[in-house]
Scaffold this motif. Structure first.
Motif, PDB file in Angstrom:
ATOM      1  N   ARG A 187      24.735 113.190  -7.455  1.00 60.47           N
ATOM      2  CA  ARG A 187      23.379 112.689  -7.217  1.00 60.47           C
ATOM      3  C   ARG A 187      22.458 113.224  -8.303  1.00 60.47           C
ATOM      4  NH1 ARG A 187      20.179 112.790  -1.351  1.00 60.47           N
ATOM      5  NH2 ARG A 187      18.844 110.982  -1.784  1.00 60.47           N
ATOM      6  N   TYR A 188      21.615 112.336  -8.848  1.00 58.57           N
ATOM      7  CA  TYR A 188      20.743 112.715  -9.962  1.00 58.57           C
ATOM      8  C   TYR A 188      19.493 111.850  -9.931  1.00 58.57           C
ATOM      9  CZ  TYR A 188      19.293 113.396 -14.873  1.00 58.57           C
ATOM     10  OH  TYR A 188      18.597 113.668 -16.022  1.00 58.57           O
ATOM     11  N   LYS A 189      18.340 112.510  -9.837  1.00 59.88           N
ATOM     12  CA  LYS A 189      17.040 111.840  -9.849  1.00 59.88           C
ATOM     13  C   LYS A 189      16.963 110.690  -8.841  1.00 59.88           C
ATOM     14  CE  LYS A 189      15.624 113.050 -14.559  1.00 59.88           C
ATOM     15  NZ  LYS A 189      15.150 112.568 -15.878  1.00 59.88           N
ATOM     16  N   GLY A 190      17.409 110.992  -7.622  1.00 64.95           N
ATOM     17  CA  GLY A 190      17.279 110.040  -6.525  1.00 64.95           C
ATOM     18  C   GLY A 190      18.343 108.965  -6.464  1.00 64.95           C
ATOM     19  N   LEU A 191      19.265 108.939  -7.416  1.00 65.99           N
ATOM     20  CA  LEU A 191      20.338 107.955  -7.416  1.00 65.99           C
ATOM     21  C   LEU A 191      21.693 108.654  -7.321  1.00 65.99           C
ATOM     22  CD1 LEU A 191      19.495 105.252 -10.130  1.00 65.99           C
ATOM     23  CD2 LEU A 191      19.545 104.939  -7.650  1.00 65.99           C
ATOM     24  N   TYR A 192      22.630 107.954  -6.714  1.00 63.51           N
ATOM     25  CA  TYR A 192      24.022 108.398  -6.724  1.00 63.51           C
ATOM     26  C   TYR A 192      24.724 107.702  -7.894  1.00 63.51           C
ATOM     27  CZ  TYR A 192      23.343 110.322  -2.043  1.00 63.51           C
ATOM     28  OH  TYR A 192      22.902 111.050  -0.966  1.00 63.51           O
ATOM     29  N   TYR A 193      25.433 108.486  -8.690  1.00 62.33           N
ATOM     30  CA  TYR A 193      26.174 107.954  -9.826  1.00 62.33           C
ATOM     31  C   TYR A 193      27.670 108.132  -9.563  1.00 62.33           C
ATOM     32  CZ  TYR A 193      21.917 107.677 -12.649  1.00 62.33           C
ATOM     33  OH  TYR A 193      20.660 107.365 -13.129  1.00 62.33           O
ATOM     34  N   MET A 194      28.402 107.046  -9.646  1.00 62.06           N
ATOM     35  CA  MET A 194      29.852 107.095  -9.517  1.00 62.06           C
ATOM     36  C   MET A 194      30.498 106.849 -10.876  1.00 62.06           C
ATOM     37  SD  MET A 194      32.488 104.642  -7.378  1.00 62.06           S
ATOM     38  CE  MET A 194      32.008 105.310  -5.779  1.00 62.06           C
ATOM     39  N   ALA A 195      31.386 107.752 -11.282  1.00 66.50           N
ATOM     40  CA  ALA A 195      32.241 107.538 -12.447  1.00 66.50           C
ATOM     41  C   ALA A 195      33.612 107.119 -11.933  1.00 66.50           C
ATOM     42  CB  ALA A 195      32.350 108.807 -13.279  1.00 66.50           C
ATOM     43  N   ASN A 212      23.784 123.564 -17.867  1.00 67.09           N
ATOM     44  CA  ASN A 212      22.633 123.867 -18.726  1.00 67.09           C
ATOM     45  C   ASN A 212      21.821 122.625 -19.061  1.00 67.09           C
ATOM     46  OD1 ASN A 212      23.330 126.625 -18.806  1.00 67.09           O
ATOM     47  ND2 ASN A 212      24.713 126.292 -20.538  1.00 67.09           N
ATOM     48  N   GLY A 213      21.609 121.777 -18.054  1.00 61.54           N
ATOM     49  CA  GLY A 213      20.777 120.596 -18.220  1.00 61.54           C
ATOM     50  C   GLY A 213      21.464 119.417 -18.875  1.00 61.54           C
ATOM     51  N   LEU A 214      22.739 119.566 -19.247  1.00 60.97           N
ATOM     52  CA  LEU A 214      23.470 118.499 -19.923  1.00 60.97           C
ATOM     53  C   LEU A 214      24.652 118.077 -19.049  1.00 60.97           C
ATOM     54  CD1 LEU A 214      23.322 117.051 -22.726  1.00 60.97           C
ATOM     55  CD2 LEU A 214      25.057 118.692 -23.505  1.00 60.97           C
ATOM     56  N   TRP A 215      24.773 116.773 -18.823  1.00 54.16           N
ATOM     57  CA  TRP A 215      25.888 116.272 -18.033  1.00 54.16           C
ATOM     58  C   TRP A 215      27.173 116.307 -18.844  1.00 54.16           C
ATOM     59  CZ3 TRP A 215      25.997 115.706 -12.979  1.00 54.16           C
ATOM     60  CH2 TRP A 215      24.781 115.574 -12.306  1.00 54.16           C
ATOM     61  N   HIS A 216      28.231 116.801 -18.208  1.00 55.18           N
ATOM     62  CA  HIS A 216      29.560 116.836 -18.808  1.00 55.18           C
ATOM     63  C   HIS A 216      30.465 115.917 -17.997  1.00 55.18           C
ATOM     64  CE1 HIS A 216      27.779 120.343 -20.627  1.00 55.18           C
ATOM     65  NE2 HIS A 216      28.882 120.648 -21.294  1.00 55.18           N
ATOM     66  N   CYS A 217      31.122 115.001 -18.665  1.00 58.41           N
ATOM     67  CA  CYS A 217      32.106 114.130 -18.027  1.00 58.41           C
ATOM     68  C   CYS A 217      33.498 114.527 -18.531  1.00 58.41           C
ATOM     69  CB  CYS A 217      31.841 112.663 -18.338  1.00 58.41           C
ATOM     70  SG  CYS A 217      33.019 111.535 -17.541  1.00 58.41           S
ATOM     71  N   SER A 272      26.130 114.086 -21.893  1.00 61.30           N
ATOM     72  CA  SER A 272      25.026 113.122 -21.835  1.00 61.30           C
ATOM     73  C   SER A 272      23.786 113.790 -21.256  1.00 61.30           C
ATOM     74  CB  SER A 272      25.412 111.929 -20.953  1.00 61.30           C
ATOM     75  OG  SER A 272      24.300 111.090 -20.710  1.00 61.30           O
ATOM     76  N   PRO A 273      22.609 113.456 -21.770  1.00 61.63           N
ATOM     77  CA  PRO A 273      21.384 113.983 -21.167  1.00 61.63           C
ATOM     78  C   PRO A 273      20.943 113.214 -19.923  1.00 61.63           C
ATOM     79  CG  PRO A 273      20.835 112.656 -23.062  1.00 61.63           C
ATOM     80  CD  PRO A 273      22.331 112.698 -23.009  1.00 61.63           C
ATOM     81  N   ASP A 274      21.492 111.990 -19.740  1.00 58.67           N
ATOM     82  CA  ASP A 274      20.939 111.103 -18.717  1.00 58.67           C
ATOM     83  C   ASP A 274      21.981 110.274 -17.962  1.00 58.67           C
ATOM     84  OD1 ASP A 274      21.773 109.426 -20.745  1.00 58.67           O
ATOM     85  OD2 ASP A 274      19.763 108.702 -21.257  1.00 58.67           O
ATOM     86  N   LEU A 275      23.270 110.544 -18.165  1.00 58.97           N
ATOM     87  CA  LEU A 275      24.363 109.783 -17.548  1.00 58.97           C
ATOM     88  C   LEU A 275      24.418 108.342 -18.049  1.00 58.97           C
ATOM     89  CD1 LEU A 275      24.196 111.057 -13.840  1.00 58.97           C
ATOM     90  CD2 LEU A 275      25.918 111.634 -15.553  1.00 58.97           C
ATOM     91  N   MET A 276      23.752 108.073 -19.147  1.00 58.23           N
ATOM     92  CA  MET A 276      23.744 106.714 -19.707  1.00 58.23           C
ATOM     93  C   MET A 276      24.290 106.698 -21.140  1.00 58.23           C
ATOM     94  SD  MET A 276      22.635 104.893 -17.189  1.00 58.23           S
ATOM     95  CE  MET A 276      22.248 103.325 -17.956  1.00 58.23           C
TER      96      MET A 276
END
Length: 472
Positions: A125-133, A181-186, A203-207
């Motif tokens: 969950r990130y900024k009110g949205l659920y993100y599925m990879a 540390n504020g950075l998304w790791h996939c 990614s900084p934003d999952l995009m």
């Protein structure tokens, strides 16, 4: 998504590994209590097949507080790669037998997804949205949801769902997400040229995503296509990262656990960060209200289970079987043959990383010199195997026939395990699994029958494995 299953049986299992930093305690995951089953073999209607199996999965809490579990079901009748997503819902993480909710998602070829190719969902969950990879057999894709239940695919500018890949035929799959540390790791896996690597993109934003880097490969587990699956990373304490790497499913399930202070390096053909292996498959670590949990596949591959998890700070080594700092105990070791001036040395010619002042080193001759032409057979006093696991400290030349340390059963004379060095003088830990051998009498045999370069073997002692004092 696991593609291979390897079944094997041995009397004694051995694993090379090392703690994060010699002398420090290691964060080690341990099952805390009993498992409970949350999902079984689902009814897929027309897609149902006898051999279908729930495999890689994701667990998360939806916006309404319910718990969601989506699993890739393989071996179904959905076509081509036979995989789709099915979901269950639980009111509490600790409830048994969550409610089956039906098929959640199928591949959509119109978006470039390979038919029947959906693999390994993971949700954050990130900024009110659920993100599925998730994987589509060739790419890592994403979907989003407001409620954590109904997901919509993220369509890329090219009209497809694939966000990135390691290339055609590599089966890029098994994505998981963690913010560090504020950075998304996939983290994810793929097998270019038939070799299994674990990768990471950030990614900084999952995009928008960086180029990939390899974070794990090879080592004791091997480089096989299926030997680095289901990568999963947890930051248990600030700056301390635990990496889970799956090797096999089923009755011989084996998952490997590594520690690092660098989330982009868990060992490239290097076992120095390896903490343990354990009998779980495709684990997902869940942290909820201060408690850790681990979810895993059933051995039957007909469902999913959950247990509480605790983290132990264990000492690097347990109690020694022999105290090499004791002159009386050193005197009890015998040189059966050979030309050594002494069985033991306190050489500081190199950094042997010995835990005691004295150790066995078949090339050391004193005054900072060595002689690989020396040979010897050294034998320890007999002792009782009173633990189900031991750690040997071994280094030196790499020759399993002429340079080795062997654990030998006294009564039968049978070698239970034989280990050699890695063409390095730094003593490395070798874990020996003695399950089923407790109570037997044994001794150690150290053999140097080599006179070539690296023709020597070093032995720094045998210790009880501290993890074996905890039952799981």
């Amino acid at each position: 998504m696991h593609l291979c299953n390897v079944v094997f049986a041995v009397a004694v299992t051995l694993t090379l590994f090392a703690s994060p930093t010699d002398g420090e305690e290691t964060l080690t995951p341990v099952i805390d209590g009993q498992w409970w089953q949350v999902a079984g073999d689902p009814d897929l209607g027309d897609y149902t097949r006898p051999g279908q199996q729930p495999v890689d999965f994701g667990v998360w809490q939806a916006a309404d507080g319910t718990w969601q579990l989506w699993s890739c079901i393989r071996g179904t009748g959905c076509g081509q790669h036979t995989r789709l997503f099915y979901r269950w819902e639980g009111q509490s993480l600790t409830d048994e037998h969550w409610k089956p909710m039906g098929i959640a998602m199928e591949a959509k070829p119109e978006f470039g997804e390979s038919p029947g190719g959906l693999q390994a969902p993971h949700v954050v969950r990130y900024k009110g949205l659920y993100y599925m990879a998730y994987g589509d057999w060739n790419n890592i894709c994403f979907a989003t949801s407001k409620d954590g239940k109904a997901f919509e695919r993220v369509i890329q500018p090219n009209g497809k769902t694939g966000a990135f890949t390691e290339g055609p035929g590599c089966n890029t799959r098994d994505a998981m997400l963690i913010q560090i540390n504020g950075l998304w790791h996939c983290y994810y896996t793929a097998f270019p040229n038939g070799r299994g690597y674990a990768y990471c993109r950030t990614s900084p934003d999952l995009m928008t995503w960086s180029e990939s880097s390899v974070v794990s490969y090879g080592g004791k587990v091997g480089p096989g296509a299926c030997n680095n699956e289901c990568p999963h990373v947890v930051e248990v304490e600030p700056g301390q990262y635990i990496f889970f790497r799956n090797e096999t499913y089923g009755e011989n399930a084996r998952n490997w656990v590594y520690w690092s202070n660098n989330p982009l390096n868990f060992g490239i053909d290097d076992d120095s960060k390896l903490v343990r292996s354990w009998h779980v498959a495709a684990p997902e670590i869940i942290h909820h209200e201060g408690q850790y949990y681990v979810a895993s596949l059933l051995d039957s591959l007909k469902g999913i289970k959950i247990a509480r998890l605790k983290w132990l700070k264990l000492p690097e080594l347990g109690e020694p079987v022999f105290d090499f700092n004791s002159a009386d105990e050193r005197e009890a070791w015998a040189m059966k043959s050979g030309s050594l001036a002494s069985v033991f040395t306190n050489s500081s010619r190199q950094d042997f990383k010995a835990k005691t002042a004295y150790f066995v080193a078949t090339a050391e001759v004193g005054q900072g010199k060595f002689d690989d032409g020396q040979t010897a057979v050294v034998q320890s006093p007999e002792f009782i195997l009173d633990s189900e696991g031991y750690i040997l400290l071994v280094s030196g030349g790499n020759d399993l026939q002429k340079l080795y340390v062997a654990l030998v059963e006294s009564e039968s004379g049978k070698e239970l395990v034989r280990v050699t060095g890695k063409d390095s003088n730094a003593l490395q830990k070798v874990f020996v699994d003695c399950t089923g051998l407790k109570g037997k009498q044994a001794f150690l045999r150290i053999v140097d029958d080599a006179t070539v370069r690296w023709g020597h073997i070093n032995f720094g002692g045998i210790y009880q494995d501290p993890l074996r004092s905890f039952s799981e």
